[in-house]
Design a protein around this motif. Structure first.
Motif, mmCIF file in Angstrom:
data_model
loop_
_atom_site.group_PDB
_atom_site.id
_atom_site.type_symbol
_atom_site.label_atom_id
_atom_site.label_comp_id
_atom_site.label_asym_id
_atom_site.label_seq_id
_atom_site.Cartn_x
_atom_site.Cartn_y
_atom_site.Cartn_z
ATOM 1 N N GLY A 59 39.383 -3.571 11.109
ATOM 2 C CA GLY A 59 38.690 -1.374 10.529
ATOM 3 C C GLY A 59 38.265 -1.536 12.099
ATOM 4 O O GLY A 59 37.916 -0.633 12.110
ATOM 5 N N LEU A 60 38.037 -2.607 12.951
ATOM 6 C CA LEU A 60 37.281 -1.818 14.235
ATOM 7 C C LEU A 60 38.958 -1.224 15.038
ATOM 8 O O LEU A 60 38.356 0.033 15.629
ATOM 9 C CB LEU A 60 36.926 -2.989 15.533
ATOM 10 C CG LEU A 60 35.759 -3.198 14.959
ATOM 11 C CD1 LEU A 60 35.274 -4.519 15.806
ATOM 12 C CD2 LEU A 60 35.090 -2.169 15.465
ATOM 13 N N TRP A 61 40.506 -1.799 14.696
ATOM 14 C CA TRP A 61 41.640 -1.025 15.856
ATOM 15 C C TRP A 61 41.325 -0.143 14.824
ATOM 16 O O TRP A 61 42.109 0.970 15.579
ATOM 17 C CB TRP A 61 42.488 -2.393 15.897
ATOM 18 C CG TRP A 61 42.099 -3.773 16.510
ATOM 19 C CD1 TRP A 61 41.957 -4.229 16.402
ATOM 20 C CD2 TRP A 61 42.299 -3.504 18.002
ATOM 21 N NE1 TRP A 61 41.802 -5.168 17.740
ATOM 22 C CE2 TRP A 61 42.172 -4.407 18.375
ATOM 23 C CE3 TRP A 61 42.576 -2.346 18.637
ATOM 24 C CZ2 TRP A 61 42.345 -4.332 19.943
ATOM 25 C CZ3 TRP A 61 43.294 -2.354 20.936
ATOM 26 C CH2 TRP A 61 42.381 -3.701 21.371
ATOM 27 N N GLY A 62 41.783 -0.172 13.200
ATOM 28 C CA GLY A 62 41.620 1.068 12.565
ATOM 29 C C GLY A 62 40.930 2.484 13.267
ATOM 30 O O GLY A 62 41.525 3.450 13.293
ATOM 31 N N SER A 63 39.444 2.078 13.362
ATOM 32 C CA SER A 63 38.615 3.125 13.381
ATOM 33 C C SER A 63 38.922 3.064 15.192
ATOM 34 O O SER A 63 39.002 4.751 14.963
ATOM 35 C CB SER A 63 37.255 2.267 13.520
ATOM 36 O OG SER A 63 37.579 2.121 11.710
ATOM 37 N N ILE A 64 39.565 2.879 15.611
ATOM 38 C CA ILE A 64 39.393 3.181 17.174
ATOM 39 C C ILE A 64 40.431 4.233 17.456
ATOM 40 O O ILE A 64 40.643 5.215 18.042
ATOM 41 C CB ILE A 64 39.719 1.627 17.821
ATOM 42 C CG1 ILE A 64 38.423 1.271 18.174
ATOM 43 C CG2 ILE A 64 40.021 2.278 19.692
ATOM 44 C CD1 ILE A 64 38.442 -0.496 18.778
ATOM 45 N N THR A 70 41.763 5.451 8.550
ATOM 46 C CA THR A 70 42.657 4.557 8.985
ATOM 47 C C THR A 70 41.779 2.914 9.137
ATOM 48 O O THR A 70 42.248 2.151 8.173
ATOM 49 C CB THR A 70 42.731 4.469 10.632
ATOM 50 O OG1 THR A 70 43.646 6.020 10.538
ATOM 51 C CG2 THR A 70 44.155 3.863 11.104
ATOM 52 N N GLY A 71 40.706 2.878 9.698
ATOM 53 C CA GLY A 71 39.587 1.871 9.575
ATOM 54 C C GLY A 71 39.823 1.263 7.995
ATOM 55 O O GLY A 71 40.010 0.131 7.709
ATOM 56 N N ALA A 72 39.691 1.795 7.287
ATOM 57 C CA ALA A 72 38.931 2.139 5.319
ATOM 58 C C ALA A 72 40.758 0.975 4.660
ATOM 59 O O ALA A 72 40.776 -0.091 4.348
ATOM 60 C CB ALA A 72 38.946 3.027 4.837
ATOM 61 N N SER A 73 41.876 1.999 5.440
ATOM 62 C CA SER A 73 42.683 1.136 5.231
ATOM 63 C C SER A 73 43.095 -0.335 5.592
ATOM 64 O O SER A 73 44.148 -0.387 4.751
ATOM 65 C CB SER A 73 43.907 2.360 5.585
ATOM 66 O OG SER A 73 43.521 4.255 4.931
ATOM 67 N N SER A 74 43.323 -0.038 6.822
ATOM 68 C CA SER A 74 43.424 -0.704 7.415
ATOM 69 C C SER A 74 42.544 -2.915 7.561
ATOM 70 O O SER A 74 43.050 -3.790 6.460
ATOM 71 C CB SER A 74 42.818 -1.271 9.271
ATOM 72 O OG SER A 74 43.666 -0.167 9.427
ATOM 73 N N ILE A 75 41.659 -2.115 6.614
ATOM 74 C CA ILE A 75 40.788 -2.999 6.377
ATOM 75 C C ILE A 75 41.839 -3.981 5.127
ATOM 76 O O ILE A 75 41.652 -5.106 4.214
ATOM 77 C CB ILE A 75 39.236 -2.746 6.225
ATOM 78 C CG1 ILE A 75 38.538 -2.367 7.443
ATOM 79 C CG2 ILE A 75 38.474 -3.765 4.670
ATOM 80 C CD1 ILE A 75 37.211 -1.811 7.393
ATOM 81 N N ALA A 104 50.154 2.763 1.868
ATOM 82 C CA ALA A 104 49.575 3.179 0.896
ATOM 83 C C ALA A 104 48.246 3.520 0.765
ATOM 84 O O ALA A 104 47.869 4.320 -0.045
ATOM 85 C CB ALA A 104 50.219 2.075 -0.632
ATOM 86 N N ALA A 105 47.249 2.873 0.882
ATOM 87 C CA ALA A 105 46.121 3.525 0.968
ATOM 88 C C ALA A 105 45.783 4.258 1.980
ATOM 89 O O ALA A 105 45.285 5.913 1.513
ATOM 90 C CB ALA A 105 45.304 1.913 0.916
ATOM 91 N N PHE A 106 46.440 4.090 3.482
ATOM 92 C CA PHE A 106 46.520 5.823 4.056
ATOM 93 C C PHE A 106 46.688 6.402 3.624
ATOM 94 O O PHE A 106 46.031 8.020 3.501
ATOM 95 C CB PHE A 106 46.397 5.182 5.472
ATOM 96 C CG PHE A 106 46.734 6.206 6.304
ATOM 97 C CD1 PHE A 106 45.872 6.514 7.211
ATOM 98 C CD2 PHE A 106 47.513 7.310 6.530
ATOM 99 C CE1 PHE A 106 45.630 7.877 8.615
ATOM 100 C CE2 PHE A 106 47.407 8.638 7.186
ATOM 101 C CZ PHE A 106 46.353 9.007 8.607
ATOM 102 N N SER A 107 48.104 6.556 3.185
ATOM 103 C CA SER A 107 49.165 7.905 2.448
ATOM 104 C C SER A 107 47.719 8.354 1.410
ATOM 105 O O SER A 107 47.526 9.696 1.410
ATOM 106 C CB SER A 107 49.854 7.389 1.441
ATOM 107 O OG SER A 107 50.870 6.936 3.057
#
Length: 466
Positions: A59-64, A70-75, A104-107
């Protein structure tokens, strides 16, 4: 003005050379003690991994690098990839799952919010997958991978100070972590990391043209090499410094935390975790302050995640240590009873059970646990008896020395008698006869034996030093 007295007493302004020399010697001695204490701090082979750690990292790396979507998809990808990894015990399948789910979540989230640019969605999906797998790796893989991630996170403020994009740190972190899931030598691992970093570097920055892509890929590769080569050593140094400071802080705080002794054991762990987690959050707050202009309120998640991870980790560790101690005390009583009944077979069986139970509560990884249990099961009864004898001998001997050093001669003698009785029993003598015989030995003679042993121990230390 009469200057005779001043002229006759030039020594009154002279600094005592002996005093200066003694002062420097004292300083040197204290520094040497601190150095020895620092050098003696062990580097733990244990590492704390969990789905929570992976989700927070993802979540942190995705959000950054890409913001909330991106953060939510990464989690999402990290958690599901972690579950698949635990179920299948296959890191490759775990990474594939994490990549597909996060992409898929990000898309889906992007399309749902009306973002229809295919190139933006592709780059964002790749970014989400990278961040997801950083979290996934740190929740399922090895100590080296965890070290790489921690080291990269510590480099983040430095990268921002030089105006390097956070994407660069993220991709180099992933590239340096990925090789550690493969069974290969260091050269091959480094080659895998370099090829991954070049591929990701070109792929993510090709939008800006070939020259941009080449520069990004080159910087990504340099950071990947630094992260892969130096992170374990640097993390070991960080761990030593952290343990050293924690020890000093603990020694200072302990007299002021006597109220903890009145709390139930499990609550002690929770309170201690919150206190230590609070201290650990101070450093993370600095990082959050640096990142705030970039990612806004999301930066507040950094100290919160550090607090949660540290608090949970410390509380769990303390509770596990307490449970291990309770197990050990309980089993040692049973083992002692079995020895007093001359049933060494039962004592050895109980000893084996104790090791297995405490292994389950320890922090070593699953492979190490399985290997230790396999080695334990390969021991025959005689070997188990020898292991138990050695373990109990060490306990009685260390207790005896501790009591002797603390001027408790009665306790020292009692523990040393237990050691001699144990030797007799494991040599085939009945416990009651051995005890009756050893109890007749005068305490003064026992003390002489302890003093002789300590003298031999000191001589051995001197010889090793020389």
């Amino acid at each position: 003005m009469d200057t005779t007295n001043l002229q006759n007493k030039p020594h009154s302004l002279t600094i005592d050379k002996n005093y200066i020399q003694k002062l420097f010697e004292n300083i040197k001695e204290n520094l040497q003690k601190i150095k020895e204490e620092f050098d003696s701090i062990p580097i733990s082979d244990k590492y704390n991994v969990s789905a929570l750690r992976g989700a927070i990292n993802a979540g942190l790396w995705g959000s950054i690098i890409g913001g909330p979507i991106t953060g939510a998809s990464s989690i999402t990808g990290s958690v599901i990839g972690n579950l698949v990894g635990k179920k299948t015990q296959n890191p490759i399948l775990s990474l594939i799952t994490s990549t597909l789910i996060s992409s898929a979540a990000f898309s889906a989230l992007s399309l749902g919010m009306g973002i229809n640019n295919p190139l933006s969605i592709i780059v964002g999906a790749i970014s989400a997958a990278i961040a997801s797998n950083i979290g996934n790796l740190t929740s399922t893989a090895s100590k080296e991978i965890n070290n790489n991630n921690s080291f990269a996170f510590k480099l983040l403020p430095l990268a921002l100070a030089f105006n390097l994009p956070a994407t660069l740190i993220t991709t180099s972190t992933f590239s340096s972590q990925l090789p550690n899931i493969f069974e290969a030598d260091e050269n091959k691992k480094l080659l895998i990391g370099i090829l991954t970093s070049l591929g990701l570097g070109f792929g993510l920055s090709i939008i800006g043209g070939p020259i941009n892509a080449a520069i990004f890929a080159f910087l990504n590769t340099i950071l990947t090499i630094i992260n892969h080569k130096f992170s374990p050593k640097t993390e070991n140094l960080f761990e030593k410094v952290s343990n050293f400071l924690s020890s000093k802080i603990s020694n200072f705080l302990t007299p002021h935390l006597s109220f903890l002794s009145k709390l139930p054991k499990k609550l002690k762990g929770v309170v201690a975790g919150i206190l230590i987690g609070g201290v650990s959050t101070l450093g993370a707050s600095t990082l959050a302050t640096i990142l705030f202009p970039m990612i806004g309120p999301l930066a507040l998640g950094i100290p919160l995640s550090v607090f949660l991870l540290t608090s949970f980790s410390v509380a769990n560790k303390i509770n596990n240590i307490n449970e291990i101690q309770e197990n050990t005390d309980k089993y040692l009583q049973k083992i002692q009873t079995a020895i007093e009944q001359n049933n060494l077979t039962e004592a050895s069986k109980l000893y084996k059970e104790l090791i297995i139970k405490n292994l389950e509560l320890s922090e070593i990884n699953k492979e190490q646990k399985e290997e230790t249990i396999k080695q334990l099961n390969s021991l025959n009864e005689e070997q188990l008896k020898q292991a138990l004898f050695q373990e109990l001998s060490n306990i009685f001997l260390s207790n005896s020395i501790k009591y002797y050093i603390n001027k408790n001669t009665t306790g020292a003698v009692e523990e040393f008698r237990k050691l001699i009785i144990l030797q007799q029993v494991f040599n085939g003598q009945e416990y009651s006869k051995a005890k009756e015989q050893i109890d007749k030995i005068p305490s003064q003679q026992i003390l002489q034996n302890i003093e002789y042993y300590l003298q031999q121990l000191n001589n051995n230390k001197k010889n090793q030093t020389n």
